[in-house]
Design an enzyme around this catalytic site. Structure first.
Site, PDB file in Angstrom:
ATOM      1  CG  ASN A  10      -1.725   1.246   1.386  1.00  0.00           C
ATOM      2  OD1 ASN A  10      -1.862   2.003   0.425  1.00  0.00           O
ATOM      3  ND2 ASN A  10      -2.296   1.468   2.572  1.00  0.00           N
ATOM      4  CE  LYS A  12       0.018   3.710   4.727  1.00  0.00           C
ATOM      5  NZ  LYS A  12      -0.114   3.964   6.136  1.00  0.00           N
ATOM      6  CG  HIS A  99      -5.897   1.905   4.983  1.00  0.00           C
ATOM      7  ND1 HIS A  99      -5.543   2.900   5.859  1.00  0.00           N
ATOM      8  CD2 HIS A  99      -4.821   1.090   4.870  1.00  0.00           C
ATOM      9  CE1 HIS A  99      -4.286   2.684   6.253  1.00  0.00           C
ATOM     10  NE2 HIS A  99      -3.830   1.600   5.666  1.00  0.00           N
ATOM     11  CD  GLU A 101      -3.302   5.730   6.395  1.00  0.00           C
ATOM     12  OE1 GLU A 101      -3.264   5.776   5.156  1.00  0.00           O
ATOM     13  OE2 GLU A 101      -2.366   5.282   7.093  1.00  0.00           O
ATOM     14  CD  GLU A 171      -3.458  -2.418   7.308  1.00  0.00           C
ATOM     15  OE1 GLU A 171      -2.336  -2.625   6.866  1.00  0.00           O
ATOM     16  OE2 GLU A 171      -4.110  -1.397   7.027  1.00  0.00           O
ATOM     17  N   GLY A 177       2.158   2.656  10.595  1.00  0.00           N
ATOM     18  CA  GLY A 177       3.069   3.786  10.396  1.00  0.00           C
ATOM     19  C   GLY A 177       3.735   4.283  11.667  1.00  0.00           C
ATOM     20  CB  SER A 216       5.142  -1.168  12.028  1.00  0.00           C
ATOM     21  OG  SER A 216       4.651   0.149  12.171  1.00  0.00           O
ATOM     22  N   GLY A 238       4.823   1.627   4.740  1.00  0.00           N
ATOM     23  CA  GLY A 238       6.127   2.287   4.608  1.00  0.00           C
ATOM     24  C   GLY A 238       7.201   1.423   3.965  1.00  0.00           C
TER      25      GLY A 238
HETATM   26  C1  PEP Z   1      -0.855   0.401   5.992  1.00  0.00           C
HETATM   27  O1  PEP Z   1      -1.064   1.590   5.940  1.00  0.00           O
HETATM   28  O2  PEP Z   1      -1.641  -0.373   5.434  1.00  0.00           O
HETATM   29  C2  PEP Z   1       0.314  -0.071   6.726  1.00  0.00           C
HETATM   30  C3  PEP Z   1       0.327  -1.304   7.107  1.00  0.00           C
HETATM   31  O3  PEP Z   1       1.302   0.849   6.950  1.00  0.00           O
HETATM   32  P1  PEP Z   1       2.728   0.572   7.648  1.00  0.00           P
HETATM   33  O4  PEP Z   1       3.263  -0.719   7.112  1.00  0.00           O
HETATM   34  O5  PEP Z   1       3.569   1.753   7.269  1.00  0.00           O
HETATM   35  O6  PEP Z   1       2.474   0.496   9.129  1.00  0.00           O
END
Ligand code: PEP
Length: 256
Positions: A10, A12, A99, A101, A171, A177, A216, A238
């Protein structure tokens, strides 16, 4: 029960043509284990560019294209939105839906999420349904309740049989993040709850649905996370922007 493993990127609102080119070049040398699929979800403007670059590199057919969002409506006066047919036309196979966000910043409701899942399935695409609890909810021991409340409206709208055709990404919001990953044991325990919740309605569907962990995930923790019984891969934010790290994460997925 054999389930395919999936590693989904992802991006983003990050990356651009340069990342499209470096990622397609990097993935060209990736040897994927049998039963492992990779999905790359760039921003909308780069979907077509991904196809061109992937074709030029003759990328492995197990590397799919995904979108980060879709509109639940088929067409019309929805300025700024993108429909399932539009995604189909640019060879998208997967769509991230719900998601955290989108739920928190854009106030997407459980009902909208369920409608998007239905529209996506109806168009022959595969939804990656995201669910997860906040830190306060985890602290208050509300995680299971919150996940059930996010899953049930989708079951109500599409019916349990169609859960066999979706992917679920667990998640925890506090891990996205932040660099704070759920321990492999905590993630496994929560995935087990999700699978059991679905099994209570239909055990065959529960055994089939891939459950991804997101939050993460990186090159160091992916192997232990992916080794858990009910974790069938990851949704990577990320770390999916760094070609070498993402390739290491993809290599950690084995499928069962
Ligand atoms: C995400 O936004 O789906 C995600 C898992 O981000 P990160 O790996 O940066 O925590």
């Amino acid at each position: 029960m054999k389930r395919r493993a999936i590693v989904a990127a992802n991006w983003k609102m990050n990356g651009g043509l340069e990342l499209v080119n470096t990622m397609t070049t990097g993935l060209n040398s990736l040897e994927l284990a049998e039963n492992v699929d990779v999905i790359i979800c760039p921003s909308f403007p780069y979907l077509a560019a991904w196809n061109i670059a992937a074709q030029a590199q003759q990328l492995n057919s197990k590397i799919y294209l995904g979108a980060q969002n879709v509109c639940q409506h088929a067409q019309g006066a929805f300025t700024g939105e993108v429909s399932v047919d539009m995604l189909n036309e640019v060879s998208v196979n997967f769509v991230i839906i719900g998601h955290s966000e989108r739920r928190s910043i854009y106030k997407e409701t459980d009902q909208q999420v369920a409608d998007k899942v239905k529209a996506t399935l109806d168009a022959g695409l595969t939804p990656i349904l995201c669910i997860g609890e906040s830190e306060a909810e985890r602290m208050a021991e509300q995680t299971d309740k919150v996940l059930a409340q996010q899953l049930q409206p989708v079951i109500d709208v599409i019916g349990i049989e169609r859960f066999a055709d979706i992917v679920i990404a667990y998640e925890p919001i506090w891990a996205i993040g932040t660099g704070k990953t759920a321990s492999a044991q905590m993630a496994q325990q929560t995935h087990q709850f999700i699978r059991q919740f679905i099994a209570n309605v239909d055990i065959n569907v529960a055994n089939k649905v891939p459950l991804l962990y997101g939050g993460s995930v990186n090159a160091k923790n992916s192997e232990e996370l992916f080794a858990q019984t009910d974790i069938d891969g990851g949704l990577i934010g990320g770390a999916s922007l760094k070609v070498d790290e993402f390739i290491t994460i993809c290599s950690a997925a084995k499928g069962s």
